[in-house]
Each structure stands twice: as C-alpha cells, then as structure tokens.
Scaffold this active site. Structure first.
Site, mmCIF file in Angstrom:
data_model
loop_
_atom_site.group_PDB
_atom_site.id
_atom_site.type_symbol
_atom_site.label_atom_id
_atom_site.label_comp_id
_atom_site.label_asym_id
_atom_site.label_seq_id
_atom_site.Cartn_x
_atom_site.Cartn_y
_atom_site.Cartn_z
ATOM 1 N N MET A 1 -12.374 -4.947 5.220
ATOM 2 C CA MET A 1 -11.451 -4.091 5.969
ATOM 3 C C MET A 1 -11.177 -4.710 7.339
ATOM 4 O O MET A 1 -12.110 -5.115 8.041
ATOM 5 C CB MET A 1 -12.041 -2.684 6.150
ATOM 6 C CG MET A 1 -12.165 -1.867 4.871
ATOM 7 S SD MET A 1 -10.618 -1.637 3.959
ATOM 8 C CE MET A 1 -9.621 -0.733 5.156
ATOM 9 N N HIS B 1 -8.255 1.734 -4.222
ATOM 10 C CA HIS B 1 -9.223 1.538 -3.138
ATOM 11 C C HIS B 1 -9.844 2.900 -2.840
ATOM 12 O O HIS B 1 -9.211 3.741 -2.219
ATOM 13 C CB HIS B 1 -8.460 0.954 -1.929
ATOM 14 C CG HIS B 1 -9.274 0.850 -0.688
ATOM 15 N ND1 HIS B 1 -8.694 0.683 0.558
ATOM 16 C CD2 HIS B 1 -10.611 0.853 -0.473
ATOM 17 C CE1 HIS B 1 -9.641 0.603 1.475
ATOM 18 N NE2 HIS B 1 -10.812 0.718 0.880
ATOM 19 N N ASP C 1 -7.365 -5.608 4.193
ATOM 20 C CA ASP C 1 -6.576 -4.374 4.196
ATOM 21 C C ASP C 1 -6.606 -3.820 5.612
ATOM 22 O O ASP C 1 -7.679 -3.534 6.143
ATOM 23 C CB ASP C 1 -7.222 -3.390 3.205
ATOM 24 C CG ASP C 1 -6.459 -2.084 3.062
ATOM 25 O OD1 ASP C 1 -5.353 -1.961 3.623
ATOM 26 O OD2 ASP C 1 -6.992 -1.192 2.373
ATOM 27 N N MET D 1 -8.598 8.890 -0.869
ATOM 28 C CA MET D 1 -9.377 9.403 0.272
ATOM 29 C C MET D 1 -9.743 10.847 0.019
ATOM 30 O O MET D 1 -8.966 11.596 -0.595
ATOM 31 C CB MET D 1 -8.543 9.313 1.547
ATOM 32 C CG MET D 1 -7.992 7.931 1.840
ATOM 33 S SD MET D 1 -7.006 8.005 3.345
ATOM 34 C CE MET D 1 -6.537 6.275 3.514
ATOM 35 N N ASP E 1 -4.479 3.975 -2.299
ATOM 36 C CA ASP E 1 -5.625 4.455 -1.516
ATOM 37 C C ASP E 1 -6.058 5.827 -2.000
ATOM 38 O O ASP E 1 -5.229 6.712 -2.218
ATOM 39 C CB ASP E 1 -5.255 4.539 -0.032
ATOM 40 C CG ASP E 1 -5.142 3.169 0.598
ATOM 41 O OD1 ASP E 1 -6.089 2.383 0.450
ATOM 42 O OD2 ASP E 1 -4.108 2.886 1.231
ATOM 43 N N HIS F 1 -1.274 -1.248 -4.269
ATOM 44 C CA HIS F 1 -2.521 -0.760 -3.684
ATOM 45 C C HIS F 1 -2.441 0.762 -3.541
ATOM 46 O O HIS F 1 -1.533 1.286 -2.898
ATOM 47 C CB HIS F 1 -2.712 -1.426 -2.323
ATOM 48 C CG HIS F 1 -4.015 -1.140 -1.659
ATOM 49 N ND1 HIS F 1 -5.186 -1.797 -1.985
ATOM 50 C CD2 HIS F 1 -4.329 -0.290 -0.666
ATOM 51 C CE1 HIS F 1 -6.165 -1.356 -1.208
ATOM 52 N NE2 HIS F 1 -5.676 -0.434 -0.393
ATOM 53 N N MET G 1 -11.863 5.311 -0.956
ATOM 54 C CA MET G 1 -12.527 5.627 0.316
ATOM 55 C C MET G 1 -13.070 7.036 0.190
ATOM 56 O O MET G 1 -12.579 7.986 0.798
ATOM 57 C CB MET G 1 -11.514 5.519 1.470
ATOM 58 C CG MET G 1 -11.181 4.070 1.804
ATOM 59 S SD MET G 1 -9.644 3.951 2.739
ATOM 60 C CE MET G 1 -8.471 4.018 1.389
ATOM 61 N N SER H 1 0.838 -1.194 0.000
ATOM 62 C CA SER H 1 0.000 0.000 0.000
ATOM 63 C C SER H 1 0.875 1.246 0.000
ATOM 64 O O SER H 1 1.619 1.508 0.944
ATOM 65 C CB SER H 1 -0.914 0.007 1.232
ATOM 66 O OG SER H 1 -1.677 1.193 1.245
HETATM 67 C C1 DX5 Z 1 -6.182 2.542 5.234
HETATM 68 C C2 DX5 Z 1 -5.760 1.978 3.907
HETATM 69 C C3 DX5 Z 1 -4.731 0.917 3.905
HETATM 70 C C4 DX5 Z 1 -3.456 1.237 4.629
HETATM 71 C C5 DX5 Z 1 -3.053 -0.018 5.347
HETATM 72 O O1 DX5 Z 1 -7.520 2.886 5.234
HETATM 73 O O2 DX5 Z 1 -6.879 1.487 3.190
HETATM 74 O O3 DX5 Z 1 -4.456 0.454 2.587
HETATM 75 O O4 DX5 Z 1 -2.402 1.664 3.823
HETATM 76 O O5 DX5 Z 1 -1.937 0.236 6.117
HETATM 77 P P1 DX5 Z 1 -1.301 -0.832 7.104
HETATM 78 O O6 DX5 Z 1 -0.896 -2.020 6.291
HETATM 79 O O7 DX5 Z 1 -0.179 -0.085 7.709
HETATM 80 O O8 DX5 Z 1 -2.376 -1.194 8.108
HETATM 81 ZN ZN ZN Z 2 -6.508 0.515 1.287
#
Ligand code: DX5
Ligand code: ZN
Length: 232
Positions: free
Chosen positions: A137, A66, A175, A37, A35, A33, A68, A9
């Site tokens: 999640m 991903h 994740d 947001m 993210d 991956h 969010m 990620s």
């Molecule tokens: C958080 C993200 C994850 C995050 C996970 O909402 O969706 O992808 O990077 O990080 P770790 O592996 O550190 O929990």
């Molecule tokens: Zn994620």
C-alpha cells in the site's frame, strides 16, 4: 521481464454507473480492482459480494478483489466463489494464513497479500510462496484520492530484490496515489502492477488515461513490457 499492468480501481468510479465504468476500460485494463471495505478494518464501506457477481455479467475483465476487512479468513473464499480472479487479504487482518489462502485457491482464484505502509514484508517471507501477488500500500487504506507516500519507495525496492533473490514469481502491486507524477518512480523501484483510481476515473477519457500511465511505466523501467490485450 514483467508485464506492465494497470488496474483501474472502481472505488473512484461513479457508484451509480459501475457497469459503465467497467465497460469504459474494456480492451485496456488488464484487470479491474474492486475494493472491499467493512467499516472496521478501514473507516469506509465498499463493494459487496453481490457486486462481484453482478460485475461478472457486464465485463470479461478479470476482477482483483482487495479485501480491507476484519476476519478475511471467513469471507475471502466467498469472493473467489463469486468470480473474483484474484483475492487479496491484508496481513494485518488474517489469522490462519495457510488455511485462508488454501480456501481462496480451492475456490479457483489467485491469492494476494497486502501490507499497509508501516507493515514490514520481511515478517511474511516464509508465507510468500502461498501468494501470487504482493500488494504494497502506498497510502493508508480506506479512501481514494490520497497522496502517494514516497517513503514506501525503499520498501518497494527491497521487496523487488527479495522476490528476485528468492526466485518468487509474485506480481508486485501498489495501490494508492498512482498518477502521472508518481508512476515512473514506482516503476523504477520495481512495481509491475499499478492500481489507479482517481487517475483513471477522474479523467475525461479513462481508457486514454490508463494507456498514458502504462506508457509512462514502460518508458521508466526497462524490465517492463507491454501486455497483449484482446480489444473488447
Ligand atoms: C484505497 C483503495 C484504493 C483506491 C486508490 O484504500 O485500496 O484502491 O481506490 O485510489 P487512488 O488511485 O485515487 O489513490
Ligand atoms: Zn485497493
């Protein structure tokens, strides 16, 4: 049988060196991956569509976005158009699910459905055929570096059974909080796709950390097999 896949990620990478972080796992990461947001669905802000466009020029690793964000109906297909190979939307945010998954697929990407820890998968059983991946999640979304929620393990086992019983060929992804302590229990519960941020990019050698995680998953679950990856 399923392939044990590890997706680093980029949220855990040095944001000033995102391209280097992508290159550091070439030949090892199955996918990357990414993210997304929006300060609304989660209280954090991350990667823009332009970052996806830019990443496509620095790595051949497929990108797993991903989302969010609120109103994924409006934005999801754009990430596919920018070159994401998978676009995952949150069940809690999507309004017109068939329309949104159709738009993602029409733009050439695979589709993922994400659920937060408290959101039941059962509610979406009749929609699962619209997806290639189911993301459970294992933290509250928004930030990396959180603790793996063990209470999600029964939900993972139930989802594994549901997919198998119905012959649904979705990848089962988790994740949040995936690391050397937690990956084995998740693999045993039926996960085949593991997102790992801190555990990969917090390590001195991200590629080695990734392969160590994969070895643990393979050893823990007889249904997982090693991938065949082209070395970059
Ligand atoms: C958080 C993200 C994850 C995050 C996970 O909402 O969706 O992808 O990077 O990080 P770790 O592996 O550190 O929990
Ligand atoms: Zn994620």
């Amino acid at each position: 049988m399923a392939t044990a896949q590890i997706y680093p990620s980029l949220l855990a990478a040095d944001f000033g060196r995102v391209a280097d972080a992508a290159r550091a796992v070439e030949g090892h990461a199955d996918w990357l991956h990414v993210d997304v947001m929006d300060y609304h669905f989660v209280p954090n802000l991350a990667f823009a569509p332009d970052t996806v466009t830019a990443l496509r020029t620095v790595t051949t690793i497929p990108l797993d976005c991903h989302l969010m964000i609120d109103d994924p109906d409006r934005w999801a297909a754009g990430y596919a158009e920018r070159g994401a190979a998978n676009v995952t939307i949150h069940a809690e945010a999507v309004r017109d699910l068939p329309r949104t998954t159709d738009a993602i697929r029409a733009a050439g990407a695979r589709t993922g459905l994400a659920v937060k820890p408290a959101t039941p998968v059962e509610r979406y059983v009749d929609d699962l055929h619209r997806f290639d991946l189911l993301l459970l999640m294992t933290i509250e979304p928004g930030f990396g570096g959180q603790k793996f929620m063990n209470e999600v393990l029964p939900k993972i086992e139930a989802a594994r059974r549901l997919l198998d019983d119905r012959g649904l060929d979705l990848w089962l992804q988790i994740d949040g909080g995936v690391n050397a302590e937690t990956i084995e229990r998740a693999a045993r519960a039926g996960v085949d796709v593991f997102v790992a941020g801190t555990a990969v990019y917090g390590a001195a050698d991200p590629a080695a950390a990734l392969e160590a995680l994969r070895a643990q998953a393979l050893a823990a679950s007889p249904r997982l097999v090693a991938p065949v990856l082209e070395k970059g």
